[in-house]
Design an enzyme around this catalytic site. Structure first.
Site, mmCIF file in Angstrom:
data_model
loop_
_atom_site.group_PDB
_atom_site.id
_atom_site.type_symbol
_atom_site.label_atom_id
_atom_site.label_comp_id
_atom_site.label_asym_id
_atom_site.label_seq_id
_atom_site.Cartn_x
_atom_site.Cartn_y
_atom_site.Cartn_z
ATOM 1 N N TYR A 184 -1.856 1.089 9.477
ATOM 2 C CA TYR A 184 -1.391 1.126 10.832
ATOM 3 C C TYR A 184 -2.367 0.351 11.692
ATOM 4 O O TYR A 184 -3.358 -0.177 11.179
ATOM 5 C CB TYR A 184 -1.258 2.594 11.311
ATOM 6 N N GLU A 211 0.563 -5.008 10.972
ATOM 7 C CA GLU A 211 0.180 -3.592 10.915
ATOM 8 C C GLU A 211 1.022 -2.878 11.974
ATOM 9 O O GLU A 211 0.849 -3.112 13.176
ATOM 10 C CB GLU A 211 -1.318 -3.405 11.237
ATOM 11 N N GLU A 249 1.578 3.813 3.092
ATOM 12 C CA GLU A 249 2.058 3.293 4.377
ATOM 13 C C GLU A 249 3.582 3.358 4.416
ATOM 14 O O GLU A 249 4.280 2.344 4.375
ATOM 15 C CB GLU A 249 1.503 1.869 4.561
ATOM 16 N N ASN A 291 -3.674 -5.522 -2.475
ATOM 17 C CA ASN A 291 -4.003 -6.466 -1.402
ATOM 18 C C ASN A 291 -5.445 -6.972 -1.465
ATOM 19 O O ASN A 291 -5.960 -7.514 -0.497
ATOM 20 C CB ASN A 291 -3.721 -5.843 -0.025
ATOM 21 N N TYR A 307 -11.048 -7.225 9.698
ATOM 22 C CA TYR A 307 -12.258 -7.345 8.876
ATOM 23 C C TYR A 307 -11.978 -8.382 7.808
ATOM 24 O O TYR A 307 -10.815 -8.702 7.539
ATOM 25 C CB TYR A 307 -12.643 -6.010 8.220
ATOM 26 N N HIS A 335 0.851 -1.198 0.000
ATOM 27 C CA HIS A 335 0.000 0.000 0.000
ATOM 28 C C HIS A 335 0.883 1.243 0.000
ATOM 29 O O HIS A 335 1.730 1.421 0.882
ATOM 30 C CB HIS A 335 -0.931 -0.004 1.211
ATOM 31 N N ALA A 336 0.636 2.103 -0.978
ATOM 32 C CA ALA A 336 1.538 3.220 -1.259
ATOM 33 C C ALA A 336 1.742 4.168 -0.085
ATOM 34 O O ALA A 336 2.853 4.614 0.181
ATOM 35 C CB ALA A 336 0.984 3.981 -2.466
ATOM 36 N N HIS A 390 2.520 -3.704 6.824
ATOM 37 C CA HIS A 390 1.559 -2.635 6.506
ATOM 38 C C HIS A 390 1.498 -1.671 7.689
ATOM 39 O O HIS A 390 2.152 -1.863 8.704
ATOM 40 C CB HIS A 390 0.166 -3.230 6.288
ATOM 41 N N ARG A 393 -3.363 4.787 -2.178
ATOM 42 C CA ARG A 393 -3.208 3.432 -1.604
ATOM 43 C C ARG A 393 -2.872 2.374 -2.665
ATOM 44 O O ARG A 393 -2.133 1.429 -2.415
ATOM 45 C CB ARG A 393 -4.542 3.072 -0.927
HETATM 46 O O1 0X9 Z 1 -6.964 -4.102 4.283
HETATM 47 C C1 0X9 Z 1 -5.790 -4.496 4.110
HETATM 48 O O2 0X9 Z 1 -5.354 -4.797 3.012
HETATM 49 C C2 0X9 Z 1 -4.855 -4.590 5.318
HETATM 50 N N1 0X9 Z 1 -5.016 -3.450 6.178
HETATM 51 S S1 0X9 Z 1 -4.499 -1.968 5.679
HETATM 52 O O3 0X9 Z 1 -4.975 -0.988 6.635
HETATM 53 N N2 0X9 Z 1 -2.908 -1.943 5.725
HETATM 54 O O4 0X9 Z 1 -4.962 -1.736 4.359
HETATM 55 C C3 0X9 Z 1 -5.159 -5.848 6.097
HETATM 56 C C4 0X9 Z 1 -4.977 -7.113 5.336
HETATM 57 C C5 0X9 Z 1 -5.197 -8.352 6.164
HETATM 58 N N3 0X9 Z 1 -5.111 -9.558 5.364
HETATM 59 C C6 0X9 Z 1 -6.127 -9.999 4.571
HETATM 60 N N4 0X9 Z 1 -7.316 -9.466 4.606
HETATM 61 N N5 0X9 Z 1 -5.895 -11.030 3.809
HETATM 62 ZN ZN ZN Z 2 -1.862 -1.782 4.031
#
Ligand code: 0X9
Ligand code: ZN
Length: 435
Positions: free
Chosen positions: A321, A394, A194, A265, A371, A191-192, A319, A248
């Site tokens: 946060y 994170e 971060e 992601n 989530y 993610h850009a 990643h 992002r």
């Molecule tokens: O949403 C995401 O991609 C990650 N959080 S972030 O705030 N850095 O964007 C969490 C990813 C957790 N892993 C999976 N959902 N597979």
């Molecule tokens: Zn991320």
């Protein structure tokens, strides 16, 4: 005719060649929203595109807080519509641009010449700054030219290129004794925005390469494992954050849409499903791509892990946060069969993190702790490439600075991650993994 060709060139340049104008976030607020029912939460999520919401934190359950950035042009409309739901709204960040200006320093370009102050235990890389992608790649190349302490060897390999043609470099840090060894793969910068993720990977590289504190845990790590590190998986997005700080996704064009970028992601080809925490809309920040693994930056990691996954015991993707050490699955609330092993190793990691600067990291499966979101690199590493210990970490913080983590916090954040990583590696070695 000449004039019109000139005009076309100018237009062409305006569209494609000139640097993109800087986006500012004056008047953007981050709201904290508490919802009372699942139904209200669904309605809230459905407002994402209409009000151009940028979700900074998802709630874990009813009555947990959600952080949302909203621009001044949508503030009134959004708050009005929230009025029809049963929610409690408060302002977390008054002005996002002020937060960025006050706490975030620009990234620096550090050339070889100002890394001259090298000694036996340092490359001279400035570990207290954020660096541009080119500086990071130059740094990796520089390490391969150095005679490192303890006979440590650094080699660099390109995993491929990005949409805009940047090289995605991986560095392998290894000790020659007892080779061949099992591997641990660490990446950052999917993610850009971060920035702390690439900075932390660079910090880890420097410490594994030079072991500046003469840490016996680093020595023992490298006698059990080879470590492979990719500091910037998404270099185009990372560079773009110079102008659009909160970008992002990657920077691919999307056919049939003027919106740019795919959330890498959400794009990994294991249980890929835009309906689970992703989106089919290219304008969304969590756009999953038009098909699984569609993006070159995804393919760079996927191809490498498919070819070499059997040599790896662990995959850690960095990643920010939220301060969490998460394991699969992200696509379902079910847990992997061996989740107790993953949970225990994460437990040792977060204990080591806490003992350094008292920071608390939460452990759990990403669906149950954060989530559900399908198409993540961690799920792919475990489910698609067969790497047992797969995690998303994170890093700091929990929202005070968010993505604008001040440079003064790079070192404590990175050093506690390194401590956690070393404790993690010791745990899995004691369980029969590694050499
Ligand atoms: O949403 C995401 O991609 C990650 N959080 S972030 O705030 N850095 O964007 C969490 C990813 C957790 N892993 C999976 N959902 N597979
Ligand atoms: Zn991320």
């Amino acid at each position: 005719m000449l004039v019109s060709i000139g005009c076309i060139c100018v237009l062409f340049q305006l569209a494609l060649c000139l640097p993109s104008p800087k986006v500012t976030y004056n008047g953007h607020k981050v709201l904290e929203i508490l919802h009372k029912t699942e139904d209200d939460f669904k309605k809230l999520l459905s407002m994402e595109l209409k009000f151009e919401l940028d979700i900074w934190k998802m709630p874990k359950h009813v009555n947990d807080s959600m952080y949302v950035r909203v621009g001044p042009q949508h503030l009134e409309g959004f708050v009005n519509e929230l009025g029809s739901l049963n929610t409690v709204v408060s302002t977390l960040v008054e002005d996002v641009q002020q937060l960025i200006d006050t706490h975030s320093s620009p990234r620096i370009h550090q050339s070889h010449s100002n890394r001259r102050a090298v000694n036996a235990r340092s490359s001279g890389m400035d570990l207290n700054s954020y660096h541009i992608h080119e500086s990071i790649n130059n740094y990796l190349a520089f390490l391969t030219t150095q005679v490192l302490p303890n006979d440590v060897v650094a080699t660099v390999e390109s995993l491929g290129t990005s949409v805009e043609g940047r090289n995605v470099q991986m560095i392998k840090i290894s000790s020659p004794y007892g080779a061949p060894k099992r591997g641990i793969f660490i990446d950052g910068g999917i993610h850009a925005r971060e920035w702390i993720a690439p900075a932390t990977v660079v910090y880890v590289i420097e410490h594994l390469a030079y072991n500046p504190k003469n840490d016996s845990n680093i020595y023992s790590l490298l006698s059990h494992f080879d470590v492979y590190l990719v500091p910037v998986v998404n270099p185009d997005g990372y560079e773009y954050t110079k102008d659009v700080r909160l970008w992002r996704k990657n920077r691919n064009t999307n056919s049939g849409s003027s919106c740019v970028g795919v959330d890498l992601n959400r794009n990994f080809p294991f249980q890929w499903n835009p309906a689970v925490g992703g989106s089919t809309n290219p304008c969304s920040d969590i756009y999953s791509g038009s098909y699984k693994g569609s993006e070159p930056e995804t393919a760079n990691i996927v191809n490498y892990l498919l070819n070499h996954g059997s040599e790896f015991d662990a995959y850690l993707t960095i990643h920010s946060y939220g301060q969490m050490w998460l394991y699969p699955w992200g696509y379902t609330s079910a847990l992997p069969n061996d989740y107790l092993d993953l949970d225990a190793a994460a437990g040792d990691a977060v204990a080591a993190i806490k003992s350094l600067h008292r920071k608390k990291y939460t452990i759990g499966s990403s669906t149950n702790t954060l989530y559900a979101a399908a198409g993540g690199s961690d799920d792919f590493a475990k489910g698609g490439a067969g790497i047992k210990y797969a995690y998303t970490i994170e890093l700091r913080d929990t929202g005070a600075y968010g993505f604008s983590l001040p440079t003064s916090l790079i070192q404590p954040t990175a050093e506690e991650f390194l401590a956690g990583f070393l404790a993690f590696a010791e745990n899995i070695f004691n369980n029969g993994y590694g050499k």
